[in-house]
Enzyme design. Structure first.
Site, PDB file in Angstrom:
ATOM      1  N   HIS A  57      49.103 -97.366 101.182  1.00 19.13           N
ATOM      2  CA  HIS A  57      49.678 -96.297 100.357  1.00 19.13           C
ATOM      3  C   HIS A  57      51.186 -96.275 100.527  1.00 19.13           C
ATOM      4  O   HIS A  57      51.732 -97.021 101.343  1.00 19.13           O
ATOM      5  CB  HIS A  57      49.034 -94.940 100.665  1.00 19.13           C
ATOM      6  N   HIS A  59      53.611 -94.161 101.563  1.00 23.61           N
ATOM      7  CA  HIS A  59      54.452 -93.413 102.505  1.00 23.61           C
ATOM      8  C   HIS A  59      55.376 -94.346 103.304  1.00 23.61           C
ATOM      9  O   HIS A  59      54.992 -95.461 103.656  1.00 23.61           O
ATOM     10  CB  HIS A  59      53.594 -92.577 103.457  1.00 23.61           C
ATOM     11  N   ASP A  61      56.282 -94.524 106.332  1.00 23.36           N
ATOM     12  CA  ASP A  61      55.834 -95.073 107.615  1.00 23.36           C
ATOM     13  C   ASP A  61      54.718 -96.110 107.422  1.00 23.36           C
ATOM     14  O   ASP A  61      54.051 -96.504 108.383  1.00 23.36           O
ATOM     15  CB  ASP A  61      55.390 -93.948 108.569  1.00 23.36           C
ATOM     16  N   HIS A  62      54.547 -96.582 106.176  1.00 20.99           N
ATOM     17  CA  HIS A  62      53.589 -97.650 105.878  1.00 20.99           C
ATOM     18  C   HIS A  62      54.232 -98.792 105.092  1.00 20.99           C
ATOM     19  O   HIS A  62      53.741 -99.919 105.135  1.00 20.99           O
ATOM     20  CB  HIS A  62      52.381 -97.081 105.121  1.00 20.99           C
ATOM     21  N   HIS A 115      44.583 -88.355 100.603  1.00 19.17           N
ATOM     22  CA  HIS A 115      45.858 -88.263 101.321  1.00 19.17           C
ATOM     23  C   HIS A 115      46.998 -88.464 100.321  1.00 19.17           C
ATOM     24  O   HIS A 115      47.954 -87.699 100.288  1.00 19.17           O
ATOM     25  CB  HIS A 115      45.878 -89.315 102.423  1.00 19.17           C
ATOM     26  N   ASP A 134      45.906 -94.015 106.228  1.00 22.11           N
ATOM     27  CA  ASP A 134      45.848 -92.606 106.635  1.00 22.11           C
ATOM     28  C   ASP A 134      44.678 -91.867 105.978  1.00 22.11           C
ATOM     29  O   ASP A 134      44.743 -90.645 105.807  1.00 22.11           O
ATOM     30  CB  ASP A 134      47.155 -91.881 106.258  1.00 22.11           C
ATOM     31  N   HIS A 172      47.450 -94.621 112.752  1.00 21.86           N
ATOM     32  CA  HIS A 172      48.121 -93.728 113.706  1.00 21.86           C
ATOM     33  C   HIS A 172      47.289 -93.513 114.966  1.00 21.86           C
ATOM     34  O   HIS A 172      46.058 -93.483 114.916  1.00 21.86           O
ATOM     35  CB  HIS A 172      48.386 -92.352 113.082  1.00 21.86           C
TER      36      HIS A 172
HETATM   37 FE    FE Z   1      51.139 -92.494 108.011  1.00 21.89          FE
HETATM   38 ZN    ZN Z   2      50.555 -91.406 104.938  1.00 14.21          ZN
END
Ligand code: FE
Ligand code: ZN
Length: 256
Positions: A57, A59, A61-62, A115, A134, A172
């Site tokens: 996805h 985001h 942090d990905h 999410h 996530d 995570h």
């Molecule tokens: Fe994340």
């Molecule tokens: Zn995420």
């Protein structure tokens, strides 16, 4: 049948990036690279050349390492065709039910919104490996930023139906705080209580709790158990629609 070799790279506060190598072709995927530097360093140390990025996805942090890794390696970026605008550098779009081949290893793609509205997961059946970003965490699930409880419950039900030996490579290390919450809604769950002790021990020694297995998640993750009579009873919601129960578990977690 070819099995992936998988390496786990802890980055940022609590993210895991994965490197997965298919040994016959030497194809290597970086899965949800939050950052570029540590991922390129780890690949170099292993003598692996990154050929692909797989994103679940959009985001930061990905996908934060996408463009720098692509510049360094010329790799192909694969991601959700359900979310075509928000994945930096994506050239291969995959959708629900598609298969994607990393060398000789085949992944099945699942559309798992909730999410985010475009989230996907990759299941490498022959390696018993699920990369679920996530959507599903150990003893948790992602926050509903762009989806409804109905969508997330449907998504989690799809993942829950995979073989119990499946290893859950989530993105995570949230397990210990997830467990703290889970025992508040499901205090007499024996599998959860046993896992609570295991997680405390591992984290005290700085050992990852990820990957977990679907067998464990089915038994102990309250977000996968909204249709379980014992969890419903513990929450005083016997006989209710699982979507309502799921929504209530999520609501309680959001304010825990
Ligand atoms: Fe994340
Ligand atoms: Zn995420």
């Amino acid at each position: 049948m070819t099995k992936l070799e998988i390496r786990q790279i802890p980055v940022l506060n609590d993210n895991y990036v994965y490197l997965a190598r298919e040994p016959n072709s030497c194809a290597v995927a970086a899965i949800d690279p939050a950052v570029a530097g540590p991922v390129l360093d780890e690949a170099k140390k292993l003598g692996w050349t990154i050929t692909h990025i797989l994103n679940t996805h959009h985001h930061g942090d990905h996908v934060g390492g996408n463009l720098d890794i692509q510049r360094a390696t010329g790799c192909t970026i694969v991601g959700p065709g359900h979310d075509p605008e928000r994945i930096p550098g994506m050239s291969v779009q995959v959708k629900d039910g598609d298969t994607f081949k990393l060398g000789e290893a085949e992944a099945k793609v699942f559309f798992v919104p909730g999410h985010t509205r475009g989230h996907i997961a990759y299941w490498f059946k022959d390696s018993d490996a699920l990369f679920c970003g996530d959507t599903l965490f150990s003893i948790g699930c992602g926050r509903l930023f762009e989806g409804t409880p109905q969508q997330m419950w449907t998504s989690l039900s799809t993942l829950r139906a995979l073989p119990e030996t499946t290893r859950v490579y989530c993105a995570h290390e949230y397990t210990q705080s997830n467990v703290r919450f889970a025992v508040s809604v499901d205090p007499s769950n024996k599998a959860l209580r046993a896992y609570e002790a295991e997680v405390a021990d591992k984290r005290a020694r700085n050992i990852p709790t990820v990957p977990s297995t679907l067998k464990l998640e089915r038994a102990a993750n309250p977000f996968l158990r909204a249709d379980a009579p014992d969890l419903q009873a513990a929450m005083h919601m016997q006989g209710r629609d699982p979507v309502e129960v799921f929504a209530e578990v999520r609501r309680r977690k959001d304010t825990f």
